[in-house]
Design an enzyme around this catalytic site. Structure first.
Site, PDB file in Angstrom:
ATOM      1  N   GLU A  23       2.587  -9.212  -7.528  1.00  0.00           N
ATOM      2  CA  GLU A  23       3.677 -10.803  -8.106  1.00  0.00           C
ATOM      3  C   GLU A  23       2.485 -11.479  -9.317  1.00  0.00           C
ATOM      4  O   GLU A  23       2.437 -13.166  -8.715  1.00  0.00           O
ATOM      5  CB  GLU A  23       4.071 -11.548  -6.860  1.00  0.00           C
ATOM      6  CG  GLU A  23       5.407 -11.528  -6.395  1.00  0.00           C
ATOM      7  CD  GLU A  23       6.469 -11.242  -7.768  1.00  0.00           C
ATOM      8  OE1 GLU A  23       6.235 -11.415  -8.921  1.00  0.00           O
ATOM      9  OE2 GLU A  23       7.125 -10.453  -7.631  1.00  0.00           O
TER      10      GLU A  23
HETATM   11  C1  LIG Z   1       3.681  -1.313  -4.090  1.00  0.00           C
HETATM   12  C2  LIG Z   1       3.623  -2.171  -4.693  1.00  0.00           C
HETATM   13  C3  LIG Z   1       5.162  -2.610  -5.645  1.00  0.00           C
HETATM   14  C4  LIG Z   1       4.407  -3.296  -7.073  1.00  0.00           C
HETATM   15  N1  LIG Z   1       6.520  -4.113  -7.370  1.00  0.00           N
HETATM   16  C5  LIG Z   1       7.008  -3.731  -7.985  1.00  0.00           C
HETATM   17  C6  LIG Z   1       7.808  -4.439  -9.133  1.00  0.00           C
HETATM   18  O1  LIG Z   1       8.550  -4.402  -7.938  1.00  0.00           O
HETATM   19  N2  LIG Z   1       7.941  -4.777 -10.198  1.00  0.00           N
HETATM   20  C7  LIG Z   1       7.184  -4.411 -11.094  1.00  0.00           C
HETATM   21  O2  LIG Z   1       7.507  -4.812 -12.518  1.00  0.00           O
HETATM   22  N3  LIG Z   1       6.154  -4.761 -10.818  1.00  0.00           N
HETATM   23  C8  LIG Z   1       5.375  -4.026  -9.657  1.00  0.00           C
HETATM   24  N4  LIG Z   1       4.126  -4.089  -8.957  1.00  0.00           N
HETATM   25  C9  LIG Z   1       3.186  -3.914  -9.734  1.00  0.00           C
HETATM   26  C10 LIG Z   1       2.280  -5.449  -9.574  1.00  0.00           C
HETATM   27  O3  LIG Z   1       2.593  -6.938 -10.149  1.00  0.00           O
HETATM   28  C11 LIG Z   1       1.110  -4.916 -10.828  1.00  0.00           C
HETATM   29  O4  LIG Z   1       0.231  -3.614  -9.989  1.00  0.00           O
HETATM   30  C12 LIG Z   1       0.596  -6.096 -10.882  1.00  0.00           C
HETATM   31  O5  LIG Z   1       0.541  -7.355 -11.708  1.00  0.00           O
HETATM   32  C13 LIG Z   1      -1.231  -5.956 -10.766  1.00  0.00           C
HETATM   33  O6  LIG Z   1      -1.613  -5.302 -12.552  1.00  0.00           O
HETATM   34  P1  LIG Z   1      -2.346  -3.949 -12.575  1.00  0.00           P
HETATM   35  O7  LIG Z   1      -1.894  -2.816 -11.515  1.00  0.00           O
HETATM   36  O8  LIG Z   1      -1.340  -2.771 -14.122  1.00  0.00           O
HETATM   37  O9  LIG Z   1      -3.095  -4.780 -12.979  1.00  0.00           O
HETATM   38  P2  LIG Z   1      -3.600  -4.998 -14.112  1.00  0.00           P
HETATM   39  O10 LIG Z   1      -2.601  -6.025 -14.890  1.00  0.00           O
HETATM   40  O11 LIG Z   1      -4.455  -3.561 -14.900  1.00  0.00           O
HETATM   41  O12 LIG Z   1      -4.671  -5.489 -13.309  1.00  0.00           O
HETATM   42  C14 LIG Z   1      -6.588  -5.211 -13.024  1.00  0.00           C
HETATM   43  C15 LIG Z   1      -7.343  -5.991 -12.325  1.00  0.00           C
HETATM   44  O13 LIG Z   1      -7.656  -6.732 -13.516  1.00  0.00           O
HETATM   45  C16 LIG Z   1      -7.701  -8.006 -13.484  1.00  0.00           C
HETATM   46  N5  LIG Z   1      -7.183  -8.793 -14.583  1.00  0.00           N
HETATM   47  C17 LIG Z   1      -5.961  -8.836 -15.290  1.00  0.00           C
HETATM   48  N6  LIG Z   1      -5.881  -9.089 -16.413  1.00  0.00           N
HETATM   49  C18 LIG Z   1      -6.995 -10.356 -16.485  1.00  0.00           C
HETATM   50  C19 LIG Z   1      -7.183 -11.554 -17.394  1.00  0.00           C
HETATM   51  N7  LIG Z   1      -6.464 -11.888 -18.011  1.00  0.00           N
HETATM   52  N8  LIG Z   1      -7.425 -12.534 -16.251  1.00  0.00           N
HETATM   53  C20 LIG Z   1      -8.778 -11.959 -15.421  1.00  0.00           C
HETATM   54  N9  LIG Z   1      -8.792 -10.695 -14.607  1.00  0.00           N
HETATM   55  C21 LIG Z   1      -7.634  -9.793 -15.493  1.00  0.00           C
HETATM   56  C22 LIG Z   1      -6.625  -8.065 -12.111  1.00  0.00           C
HETATM   57  O14 LIG Z   1      -6.978  -9.743 -11.439  1.00  0.00           O
HETATM   58  C23 LIG Z   1      -6.571  -6.986 -11.968  1.00  0.00           C
HETATM   59  O15 LIG Z   1      -7.970  -7.145 -10.401  1.00  0.00           O
HETATM   60  C24 LIG Z   1       4.178  -3.533  -8.154  1.00  0.00           C
HETATM   61  C25 LIG Z   1       2.547  -2.406  -7.528  1.00  0.00           C
HETATM   62  C26 LIG Z   1       2.728  -2.315  -6.176  1.00  0.00           C
HETATM   63  C27 LIG Z   1       1.373  -1.235  -6.198  1.00  0.00           C
END
Ligand SMILES: Cc1cc2nc3c(=O)[nH]c(=O)nc-3n(C[C@H](O)[C@H](O)[C@H](O)COP(=O)(O)OP(=O)(O)OC[C@H]3O[C@@H](n4cnc5c(N)ncnc54)[C@H](O)[C@@H]3O)c2cc1C
Length: 593
Positions: free
Chosen positions: A437
């Site tokens: 989220e």
């Molecule tokens: C168990 C689980 C359930 C999930 N359920 C859902 C779901 O139902 N539906 C869905 O759509 N998604 C879902 N997700 C996905 C989840 O919402 C994302 O993993 C999350 O939003 C982060 O995206 P990412 O993993 O690609 O990390 P990234 O976006 O790659 O981020 C990696 C790191 O970089 C930081 N970062 C990224 N951009 C910036 C910025 N602009 N400024 C500062 N820091 C930044 C982040 O804070 C993080 O620490 C789920 C994930 C998991 C693991």
């Protein structure tokens, strides 16, 4: 094994004594008596039906075979019982079969679900988010088709945003949506990490999918939201033929193992636009904001469960003697609750839990006002307040949830690290809430970059004004006056940090980014401080006539004192960090990492 008793006394205190607000239009039938009986029933349901499946669900996890996902033993029966009890539709609109309960009540019930079985809670939780998005942005036909079945739990819902190359930055979404002559769209793309994307609990799964039309503008402004059912509704509105939606795999993960996290493929699947074309983020934000408050509640639920477990153990486990001399000389050793360091851990948890519950209820009440208030000005004011506080509670409560779970493991020592008592599961389950989220880092950016400057700081004033008024009104309080003065300094630190960031960010956006996480924590600590002082003031008023309830109010005063003296005081360090600016963060060249 983990045990749980719904904290009904504290829930009732927050709802009926601390808030004590008149019902809003549409909520009149939710009298305090009805609310209490619903809370009691929910507490029983969660302790009797969900808690026993928490450890077994974690151990067994979900399994996939030929695209079919099986949830752990007992989950289907619990899901059916949950729906028979009407729990899934507690807050949903009555015209579609919901019970129309206030968010204040629904959030407390959610807290119990999260405390007893967070994995289970994901299935109805995602559905409720999808219901909310359809309630607000769906067409009348979409509402009539989907809402009754989703609210009853016969069909469930998901939110499909994330793709392999695109998490935080949703502007990168590649999933395609091609318009068809009949008004529907063909959706093609791969989504990952989709909670409840596939499972065996409901008859049909309704996916809300972010996708991009071929001629859409690039980035976030070209994203649209579509409703894509797993099984296409037939002419009678029942689940019919298969759609081009399949689950390729489920993830193996640290925690919430009984919640299926799915890789979903949409292959020319038929879907329908929700809201306006290229305005998908607006529609999705409804769902995400509801979900963010839901995730905040996960942090709170885990923290409560961790606290309960830790207290139980700290009173039973005999190790060492009290530093002031044996408290239980007849026993081989004293229970570890006599040790200041153990009390530090227990009180930290308790102060987080009760303070967060109070703050969560304040936000939930304002959410109810945003949704049900008839006076447009009050409604708009409430909306601004909720918008401001949403990132704060999401990040602060989930950080606290993880911290509390870690403290509970510590209170159990080695017995917390092994599986037997359920504390290590709480720790693993708590971790995800800080990530999904919108990661907590991104919540902090939302706070400083969007919510803080919105309408020239008007949202901020929705929070600052009542706090400042409280300080003014109570600085001469005969008992709390000094504590209010101390709190005033913490509030001053928040104001200083706000001005500092606002000023610096005008010249350099990186300064705001560098300060964001510390600022959000400072904000959360002050918000909880405000809640604690209000609770302490009330406890003092109630104590003289409290009778058998006196220990409850006494505990509020002691826990509040702990919070103000030993937790709120962290704000000074946070202000110093914020004022240090971005220099130390940005100095080291990338190649030297
Ligand atoms: C168990 C689980 C359930 C999930 N359920 C859902 C779901 O139902 N539906 C869905 O759509 N998604 C879902 N997700 C996905 C989840 O919402 C994302 O993993 C999350 O939003 C982060 O995206 P990412 O993993 O690609 O990390 P990234 O976006 O790659 O981020 C990696 C790191 O970089 C930081 N970062 C990224 N951009 C910036 C910025 N602009 N400024 C500062 N820091 C930044 C982040 O804070 C993080 O620490 C789920 C994930 C998991 C693991």
């Amino acid at each position: 094994m983990q045990t749980y008793k719904a904290p009904l006394r504290d829930m009732k205190f927050v709802l009926h004594e601390l808030m004590n607000e008149a019902p809003l239009p549409g909520h009149e039938e939710f009298t305090p008596e009805l609310v209490d009986s619903i809370l009691e029933e929910a507490g029983k349901f969660c302790a009797e039906q969900l808690l026993p499946l928490n450890a077994s669900g974690d151990l067994e996890g979900c399994a996939i075979e030929n695209g079919v996902v099986r949830t752990p033993a007992g989950f289907k029966a619990a899901y059916d019982a949950f729906n028979e009890g009407g729990w899934g539709g507690l807050e949903a609109a009555p015209e579609f079969g919901g019970q129309g309960a206030p968010a204040t009540l629904a959030k407390l019930v959610e807290e119990m679900i999260c405390a007893t079985n967070i994995s289970f809670g994901m299935y109805p939780g995602l559905t409720q988010g999808a219901v909310r998005a359809l309630e607000i942005h769906g067409t009348e036909a979409q509402k009539a088709l989907y809402l009754p079945k989703m609210i009853s739990g016969q069909w469930s819902g998901t939110m499909c945003l994330t793709e392999p190359h695109c998490g935080t930055d949703l502007g990168l979404v590649r999933t395609k949506a091609v318009a068809q002559a009949d008004g529907s769209y063909r959706i093609t793309g791969a989504k990952i990490f989709i909670s409840a994307g596939e499972h065996d609990l409901s008859e049909n799964i309704i996916h809300l999918v972010l996708a991009r039309a071929p001629d859409a503008p690039p980035g976030i402004k070209g994203i649209s939201l579509f409703v894509v059912p797993k099984l296409l509704p037939d002419a009678a509105g029942e689940a019919g033929a298969g759609n081009g939606v399949s689950c390729a795999a489920i993830e193996h993960k640290l925690g919430i193992k009984a919640s299926s996290t799915c890789q979903m493929n949409f292959d020319d699947a038929q879907g329908w636009l929700v809201g306006q074309l290229n305005r998908g983020m607006q529609a999705m934000f409804v769902m995400m904001n509801a979900a963010r408050l839901g995730v905040a509640t996960q942090g709170l639920g885990i923290a409560e469960a961790a606290y309960q477990g830790a207290v139980l153990y700290a009173k039973e486990r005999l190790q060492g003697r009290a530093l002031s001399g044996a408290k239980y000389p007849e026993k081989a050793a004293d229970p570890i609750i006599v040790h200041p360091d153990v009390r530090r851990m227990l009180l930290t948890m308790r102060a987080y839990v009760e303070g967060s519950r109070a703050l969560g209820m304040w936000v939930a009440r304002r959410l109810d006002e945003a949704n049900h208030e008839r006076d447009e000005a009050k409604k708009a004011e409430a909306e601004e307040f909720v918008a401001l506080l949403t990132p704060v509670v999401k990040a602060f409560f989930t950080d606290a949830g993880f911290e509390c779970a870690s403290l509970a493991v510590q209170v159990y020592g080695g017995h917390g690290y092994i599986r037997d008592h359920g504390m290590e599961q709480l720790l693993r389950d708590a971790r995800i809430a800080m990530i999904y989220e919108g990661t907590n880092g991104v919540q902090a950016l939302d706070l400083v970059g969007r919510k803080m400057p919105a309408n020239f700081g008007r949202g901020l004033r929705r929070f600052f004004h009542p706090v400042a008024a409280f300080i003014e009104e109570n600085k001469g309080h005969p008992v709390l006056g000094r504590a209010v003065g101390g709190f005033g300094k913490a509030f001053g630190a928040l104001q200083l940090a706000t001005f500092f960031i606002a000023e610096k960010a005008l010249a350099d956006a990186e300064e705001a980014g560098a300060a964001a996480t510390d600022y959000l924590r400072l904000f959360g600590l002050v918000a909880l401080g405000f809640m604690w002082l209000k609770m302490m003031k009330l406890a003092l008023e109630k104590l003289p006539d409290a009778g058998v309830d006196a220990p409850f109010y006494q505990a509020k005063l002691s826990t509040g004192r702990f919070y103000l003296e030993r937790m709120l005081t962290q704000v000074g360090a946070l202000l110093a960090v914020i004022k240090a600016g971005k220099g130390a963060l940005m100095e080291l060249p990338e190649e030297l990492f």
